[in-house]
Write a protein that holds these residues in place. Structure first.
Motif, mmCIF file in Angstrom:
data_model
loop_
_atom_site.group_PDB
_atom_site.id
_atom_site.type_symbol
_atom_site.label_atom_id
_atom_site.label_comp_id
_atom_site.label_asym_id
_atom_site.label_seq_id
_atom_site.Cartn_x
_atom_site.Cartn_y
_atom_site.Cartn_z
ATOM 1 N N GLY A 154 116.475 44.024 17.552
ATOM 2 C CA GLY A 154 117.911 44.124 17.316
ATOM 3 C C GLY A 154 118.336 43.483 16.007
ATOM 4 O O GLY A 154 117.669 42.583 15.482
ATOM 5 N N LEU A 155 119.466 43.930 15.499
ATOM 6 C CA LEU A 155 119.990 43.414 14.231
ATOM 7 C C LEU A 155 120.357 41.935 14.336
ATOM 8 O O LEU A 155 120.111 41.173 13.413
ATOM 9 C CB LEU A 155 121.204 44.236 13.782
ATOM 10 N N GLY A 156 120.935 41.530 15.453
ATOM 11 C CA GLY A 156 121.291 40.121 15.639
ATOM 12 C C GLY A 156 120.074 39.215 15.573
ATOM 13 O O GLY A 156 120.121 38.136 14.972
ATOM 14 N N HIS A 157 118.982 39.653 16.163
ATOM 15 C CA HIS A 157 117.746 38.869 16.119
ATOM 16 C C HIS A 157 117.223 38.756 14.691
ATOM 17 O O HIS A 157 116.771 37.693 14.265
ATOM 18 C CB HIS A 157 116.694 39.506 17.031
ATOM 19 N N VAL A 158 117.298 39.842 13.954
ATOM 20 C CA VAL A 158 116.825 39.835 12.566
ATOM 21 C C VAL A 158 117.673 38.900 11.716
ATOM 22 O O VAL A 158 117.146 38.090 10.949
ATOM 23 C CB VAL A 158 116.831 41.269 11.976
ATOM 24 N N LEU A 159 118.988 39.001 11.838
ATOM 25 C CA LEU A 159 119.872 38.173 11.010
ATOM 26 C C LEU A 159 119.799 36.696 11.390
ATOM 27 O O LEU A 159 119.800 35.833 10.516
ATOM 28 C CB LEU A 159 121.309 38.686 11.091
ATOM 29 N N LEU A 160 119.723 36.388 12.684
ATOM 30 C CA LEU A 160 119.603 34.990 13.094
ATOM 31 C C LEU A 160 118.256 34.405 12.681
ATOM 32 O O LEU A 160 118.168 33.239 12.295
ATOM 33 C CB LEU A 160 119.791 34.855 14.607
#
Length: 166
Positions: free
Chosen positions: A126-132
């Motif tokens: 997921g994008l949230g996992h990548v950004l975090l």
């Protein structure tokens, strides 16, 4: 900056990225030297297109060596470089705060573009996992960008006259 110097800088950054840089990791994260060079060379040298050229070449080489899919990193570097060139018109090249804001936006553009391209290739992260997961890397890369900026700005701008912020 000539293409030979920029190519040598990218080659050194590529070799350091996958080998010696792991000794200087912070919380398991290392700076993305190739991304730092793409951002800085696009920001400081707009007419030579160094960021686009070497970002595409070394992005493909990076994908060949470290990724399952060929192309996402190279395309993300090109998208990032084009965005930096567009943001350059609204930022003061001589101001370190402008450079930092452009760098942070460019890092986000790179990670979102790379995530989108990898998702098209079948990645399910997921994008949230990548950004975090990339916050520490972005901060570490920003510090490297500031060092590169301090070294290169002396050659780009000979007489510092303009002191306006962003």
């Amino acid at each position: 900056m000539r293409y030979l110097k920029a190519g040598a800088a990218f080659l050194v950054a590529f070799l350091l990225q996958g080998s010696l840089l792991n000794m200087f990791s912070i919380a398991g994260h290392t700076p993305n030297l190739l991304l730092a060079l793409v951002v800085m060379l696009s920001f400081l040298y707009e007419k030579e297109m160094l960021g686009i050229t070497f970002g595409a070449v070394f992005g493909l080489i990076y994908d060949m060596c470290y990724c399952d899919v060929l192309g996402p990193t190279a395309i993300a570097f090109v998208i990032t470089s084009v965005c930096v060139l567009l943001m350059r018109y609204y930022a003061n090249v001589e101001n370190i705060i402008s450079m930092s804001v452009v760098s942070i936006i460019a890092f986000l553009v790179f990670y979102i573009a790379q995530w989108g391209l990898m998702t098209l290739a079948g990645n399910t992260i997921g994008l949230g996992h990548v950004l975090l997961g990339s916050i520490v890397t972005m901060i570490y890369t920003l510090v490297v960008n500031i060092v590169i900026y301090k070294v290169l700005i002396k050659n780009v701008v000979k007489h510092h006259r303009d002191r306006y912020f962003i």
